[in-house]
Write an enzyme that holds these catalytic residues in place. Sequence first.
Site, PDB file in Angstrom:
ATOM      1  N   GLY A  11       0.715  -1.047  -0.066  1.00  0.00           N
ATOM      2  CA  GLY A  11      -0.328  -0.070   0.123  1.00  0.00           C
ATOM      3  C   GLY A  11       0.577   1.133  -0.217  1.00  0.00           C
ATOM      4  O   GLY A  11       0.391   2.386  -0.555  1.00  0.00           O
ATOM      5  N   LYS A 128     -12.800 -10.879   4.343  1.00  0.00           N
ATOM      6  CA  LYS A 128     -12.118  -9.761   3.661  1.00  0.00           C
ATOM      7  C   LYS A 128     -13.313  -8.329   4.058  1.00  0.00           C
ATOM      8  O   LYS A 128     -14.320  -8.105   3.079  1.00  0.00           O
ATOM      9  CB  LYS A 128     -11.114  -9.561   2.623  1.00  0.00           C
ATOM     10  CG  LYS A 128     -11.232  -8.596   1.822  1.00  0.00           C
ATOM     11  CD  LYS A 128      -8.955  -8.272   2.350  1.00  0.00           C
ATOM     12  CE  LYS A 128      -8.369  -7.967   1.421  1.00  0.00           C
ATOM     13  NZ  LYS A 128      -7.303  -7.512   2.288  1.00  0.00           N
TER      14      LYS A 128
HETATM   15  P1  ADP Z   1       1.580  -4.229   2.839  1.00  0.00           P
HETATM   16  O1  ADP Z   1       0.187  -3.630   1.929  1.00  0.00           O
HETATM   17  O2  ADP Z   1       2.633  -3.871   2.353  1.00  0.00           O
HETATM   18  O3  ADP Z   1       1.045  -5.302   2.103  1.00  0.00           O
HETATM   19  P2  ADP Z   1       0.353  -4.199   5.338  1.00  0.00           P
HETATM   20  O4  ADP Z   1      -0.466  -3.730   6.165  1.00  0.00           O
HETATM   21  O5  ADP Z   1      -0.693  -5.246   5.399  1.00  0.00           O
HETATM   22  O6  ADP Z   1       1.060  -4.005   4.487  1.00  0.00           O
HETATM   23  O7  ADP Z   1       1.566  -5.690   6.228  1.00  0.00           O
HETATM   24  C1  ADP Z   1       2.493  -4.728   6.593  1.00  0.00           C
HETATM   25  C2  ADP Z   1       2.542  -4.787   7.751  1.00  0.00           C
HETATM   26  O8  ADP Z   1       2.456  -5.304   9.266  1.00  0.00           O
HETATM   27  C3  ADP Z   1       3.353  -3.846   8.363  1.00  0.00           C
HETATM   28  O9  ADP Z   1       3.558  -2.078   8.415  1.00  0.00           O
HETATM   29  C4  ADP Z   1       3.778  -3.945  10.100  1.00  0.00           C
HETATM   30  O10 ADP Z   1       3.137  -3.034  10.722  1.00  0.00           O
HETATM   31  C5  ADP Z   1       2.666  -5.654  10.098  1.00  0.00           C
HETATM   32  N1  ADP Z   1       3.352  -6.501  11.467  1.00  0.00           N
HETATM   33  C6  ADP Z   1       2.333  -6.915  11.397  1.00  0.00           C
HETATM   34  N2  ADP Z   1       3.260  -8.293  12.216  1.00  0.00           N
HETATM   35  C7  ADP Z   1       4.248  -7.854  11.917  1.00  0.00           C
HETATM   36  C8  ADP Z   1       5.726  -8.949  12.446  1.00  0.00           C
HETATM   37  N3  ADP Z   1       5.642  -9.871  12.838  1.00  0.00           N
HETATM   38  N4  ADP Z   1       7.123  -7.730  11.476  1.00  0.00           N
HETATM   39  C9  ADP Z   1       7.008  -6.815  11.174  1.00  0.00           C
HETATM   40  N5  ADP Z   1       6.098  -6.462  10.727  1.00  0.00           N
HETATM   41  C10 ADP Z   1       4.178  -7.002  10.753  1.00  0.00           C
END
Ligand code: ADP
Length: 313
Positions: A11, A128
């Site tokens: 995102g 979702k």
């Molecule tokens: P994208 O849009 O890139 O798919 P998401 O928000 O779905 O992003 O996933 C990335 C997020 O996952 C990170 O910004 C972080 O806040 C979160 N996250 C959850 N668990 C973990 C973890 N164990 N290590 C690192 N990040 C994590």
Amino acid sequence: MSKRIVIALGGNALGNTLPEQAEAVKITARAIVDLIEDGNQVVVAHGNGPQVGIINNAMAALQKEDPNQGPTPLSVCGAMSQAYIGYDLQNAFREELLNRGICNMPVCSIVTQVEVDPADPAFQNPSKPIGKFMTKSEAADYAAKTGYLVKEDAGRGWRRYVASPKPKHIIEAGAIRALSEDGHLVICCGGGGIPVYRTERNHLKGAAAVIDKDFASELLAEQLDADMLIILTAVEKVAINYRTENERWLSSMTPDEARTYIAQGQFAPGSMLPKVEAAVKFAQSKPGREALITLLEKARDGIAGRTGTVIRQ
Ligand code: ADP
Ligand code: MG
């Protein structure tokens, strides 16, 4: 060493609004063209959460304004989002390539359909949330009018819920592969692809579902026989004990270690969990394949082994 790489953009590579996206794609283009400059063959997949939400709401407003317009299927909203995001990315990639003197690399987006199994258990348990937030009574009206499933979303209000089935096959993989091997920079599988399933004979029907873009990118990487899957997101590394005082950032994981951490619940479902699962699946799909999870701006350093979390056997 030159590699065939599938990139999954998260995102933060696109932002949440139209003006944000127009700005974000410039930074994204720099990161992607870095990898091309290093001699890699790159195919780009991307998410579409905020964009498909905007389009979905806009189409709902259109329906209110013009009674001749029926509801717009989610699959059509997904196709629109692929075209809109593809346009901004194509434009930014082209400009960045030309600015660096790379004048022989055409850029294109492929509207991508991804086959799902209508018997996927995910269809029995829509997980979702999509679209706008509603009050309980608005949601009840909406559900009665549309027949859609509504549920409460983590205390933030009521929303429509759709299924998130696993991707089975990328319909346009042949075109993506041919263009990529011919030296084009290809953007595809936007939002995890448009979910479709086979009905009678050769017909593919759009499903009211959302495919996780990390799983779709993994399948794309397998279908293209890529060397590397790179998931670019908002964190530089994957952590265990994330956001606790024992937080530990990981430079590498084997699939076995990752599975242990998954069983411990180290990765949040819906954000980091699908990334780690996709990375494990790719790393195990063939000897020599590896996955990397890192920040958009750190992609080049990550490939060089200087940062990020690498998942390999
Ligand atoms: P994208 O849009 O890139 O798919 P998401 O928000 O779905 O992003 O996933 C990335 C997020 O996952 C990170 O910004 C972080 O806040 C979160 N996250 C959850 N668990 C973990 C973890 N164990 N290590 C690192 N990040 C994590
Ligand atoms: Mg995500």
